[in-house]
Design a protein around this motif. Structure first.
Motif, short mmCIF file in Angstrom:
data_model
loop_
_atom_site.label_atom_id
_atom_site.label_comp_id
_atom_site.label_asym_id
_atom_site.label_seq_id
_atom_site.Cartn_x
_atom_site.Cartn_y
_atom_site.Cartn_z
N ASP A 1 2.54 6.35 -19.43
CA ASP A 1 2.72 7.80 -19.46
C ASP A 1 3.52 8.29 -18.26
OD1 ASP A 1 1.27 8.05 -21.82
OD2 ASP A 1 -0.64 8.23 -20.72
N THR A 2 3.52 7.50 -17.20
CA THR A 2 4.25 7.90 -15.99
C THR A 2 5.74 7.61 -16.15
OG1 THR A 2 3.70 5.77 -15.02
CG2 THR A 2 2.30 7.62 -14.44
N ARG A 3 6.50 8.22 -15.28
CA ARG A 3 7.96 8.10 -15.33
C ARG A 3 8.39 6.69 -14.92
NH1 ARG A 3 10.81 12.74 -12.00
NH2 ARG A 3 9.19 13.84 -13.20
N PRO A 4 9.21 6.03 -15.71
CA PRO A 4 9.63 4.67 -15.33
C PRO A 4 10.57 4.70 -14.13
CG PRO A 4 10.79 5.39 -17.29
CD PRO A 4 9.76 6.44 -17.00
N ASP B 1 5.77 12.49 -14.52
CA ASP B 1 5.60 12.40 -15.96
C ASP B 1 6.97 12.24 -16.63
OD1 ASP B 1 6.83 14.88 -16.14
OD2 ASP B 1 4.99 15.98 -16.56
N LYS B 2 6.97 12.10 -17.94
CA LYS B 2 8.22 11.87 -18.66
C LYS B 2 8.73 13.13 -19.36
CE LYS B 2 6.64 8.16 -20.86
NZ LYS B 2 6.60 6.92 -21.66
N GLN B 3 8.14 14.28 -19.03
CA GLN B 3 8.55 15.53 -19.68
C GLN B 3 9.56 16.33 -18.86
OE1 GLN B 3 5.03 14.51 -19.87
NE2 GLN B 3 5.93 13.67 -21.75
N GLU C 1 7.99 26.07 -16.48
CA GLU C 1 6.60 25.62 -16.49
C GLU C 1 6.56 24.09 -16.60
OE1 GLU C 1 2.45 26.50 -18.96
OE2 GLU C 1 4.31 27.58 -19.45
N TYR C 2 5.61 23.50 -15.93
CA TYR C 2 5.35 22.07 -16.06
C TYR C 2 3.87 21.80 -15.82
CZ TYR C 2 5.60 22.09 -10.91
OH TYR C 2 5.41 22.36 -9.58
N CYS C 3 3.41 20.68 -16.30
CA CYS C 3 2.00 20.34 -16.21
C CYS C 3 1.55 20.21 -14.76
CB CYS C 3 1.74 19.04 -16.96
SG CYS C 3 0.02 18.48 -16.91
#
Length: 463
Positions: free
Chosen positions: A22-25, A281-283, A313-315
């Protein structure tokens, strides 16, 4: 056929992270050829510990952006080829590393090549520590410029000819580069001569440039030769720039640190859009936020700084944030007003900087700070910050070797000018005028205090 195995390994490792995490590569890897910029951080190899290696790396960093490869990680200080560390070379390498995409020290397994700050003598240790702290403080600026690189393909470190393609100097000064949109850097890559480094720096036309270490505003459109001590190096900020920074950073895993909005001198209106996202994150492509920072000057002598309402906005984004305004090379103002209410301020006399704490507020609401100056407020961009530091450093050195010395009034007053201004900011004009008058007679003042020969020369080295 003809596909590099390194390229293939980088691709498969990175895409595996994308599929299963789920984390950013993120990948730290060896160069696999064109196209490997997709996998971020490149390893430039086991560098030989030499001035020649250091001299090549600024050029390497910036021109790699021509093939979109912006994130290079060097073995700062060199990897092999020596059994001990030259502190001067290592410090110069660290200074370059602080204004590189990635700051990472490393060396082969050799007890003589330990690079932790605490293994150095006190002076070198303090310089290295300050370099690292400076790098951490720039995280909001660097992250914003990393987003620019994602959106545009223009790397954080880039050759001067990206911004100034019509200037011949942009091509001939190969080690000079832009670090984002606001910093010009020209690393020192040669040893000092008699305790000082001389560097010819090209300052492009179109705006003035503020020399960070000395506090000198220099005209654009010229090449200047400047002198630097070991704790100084050529960093120039576009006049009037707004730089978001962190204060005393404890960690970078969260992004709710207090932000210092640093405004550099220059009577020009400016803007900077600070970028934020979740960080891991990947968003990030669509889930992010931005805050417009702006500064305008009035003819009456008022500086108006605005911290805009956050957009996007972001988580996990913080609802509230603590801000601080820092005005570099600023005179002491007549008053400071935050959102219509007059407020207090702090003044750092040694660094000629004004600090205003802004109450923690809702990030969705704009904040406005007005700083009102007297019409005859002193201009402090003539290198005064560097002169304060040099006088203080050398007075301390003289006291260390001669603890019983008592300075005569002019030199004692010069040494304490910065701290006197901190305690009595209302006396700034008088303190500055006295310091400048005494500085003009520094050679005679040193003689009066029995400071001659090499000790006297050290007071004058960087001038």
């Amino acid at each position: 056929p003809r596909l590099s195995n390194t390229w293939w390994i980088n691709y498969t490792t990175f895409t595996d992270m994308e599929r299963h995490h789920d984390t950013r590569p993120m990948l730290y890897h060896r160069w696999g050829g064109l196209g490997n910029h997709r996998y971020q951080i490149g390893f430039s190899g086991d560098a030989i510990i030499s001035w020649k290696s250091l001299d090549f790396q600024p050029y390497y960093n910036s021109t790699a952006s021509n093939v979109l490869y912006g994130y290079w990680s060097h073995d700062i200080g060199g990897h092999m080829g020596a059994d001990s560390i030259d502190p001067e070379m290592y410090i110069r390498w660290m200074q370059f590393g602080a204004f590189s995409p990635i700051l990472r020290t490393h060396s082969t397994k050799n007890a003589g090549l330990n690079k932790e700050p605490w293994v150095f003598a006190d002076k070198e240790r303090d310089i290295i520590r300050d370099i690292i702290k400076q790098r951490y403080s720039l995280a909001p600026y660097i992250y914003t410029m990393a987003r620019h690189a994602y959106d545009t393909g223009v790397s954080l470190c880039r050759p001067m000819y990206y911004d100034y393609p019509d200037a011949q100097e942009a091509y001939s000064n190969r080690n000079e580069y832009m670090f984002g949109d606001n910093y010009l850097v020209y690393p020192i890559t040669q040893p000092m001569n008699n305790g000082v480094s001389r560097q010819k720096v090209w300052l492009p036309a179109g705006n003035d440039w503020y020399e960070l270490t000395s506090g000198t505003m220099l005209k654009g459109g010229q090449t200047v030769e400047r002198r630097f001590l070991l704790d100084e190096y050529p960093i120039y900020v576009k006049a009037g720039s707004i730089i978001p920074q962190y204060g005393d950073v404890k960690n970078l895993r969260r992004n709710d640190e207090a932000v210092t909005v640093t405004v550099y001198p220059g009577n020009v209106d400016a803007q900077f859009v600070m970028y934020e996202d979740n960080g891991n994150d990947k968003q990030y492509a669509t889930a992010y936020a931005s805050t417009l920072l702006s500064a305008t000057h009035s003819a009456e002598g008022t500086l108006r700084v605005s911290i805009g309402a956050r957009k996007g906005e972001y988580c996990g984004m913080p609802a509230h944030r603590q801000y601080r305004l820092k005005l570099v090379a600023s005179a002491v103002p007549e008053k400071v007003v935050v959102d219509g209410k007059q407020t207090g301020f702090e003044y750092d006399g040694n660094n000629l900087s004004l600090m205003v704490d802004i109450p923690e507020t809702d990030c969705s609401k704009a904040k406005t700070i007005e700083v009102v100056y007297a019409k005859d407020a002193p201009v402090l961009t003539d290198g005064l910050i560097g002169k304060f530091r040099h006088i203080q450093q050398n007075c301390i050195a003289v006291k260390y070797h001669n603890p019983g010395i008592v300075f005569a009034e002019p030199l004692g007053t010069m040494e304490s000018a910065g701290i006197a201004m901190t305690y009595n900011p209302e006396k700034q004009k008088q303190i500055v005028e006295t310091f400048r008058k005494n500085y003009a007679s520094l050679a005679d003042i040193l003689k009066q205090n029995g400071i001659e020969g090499e000790d006297a020369q050290k007071f004058m080295l960087a001038e």
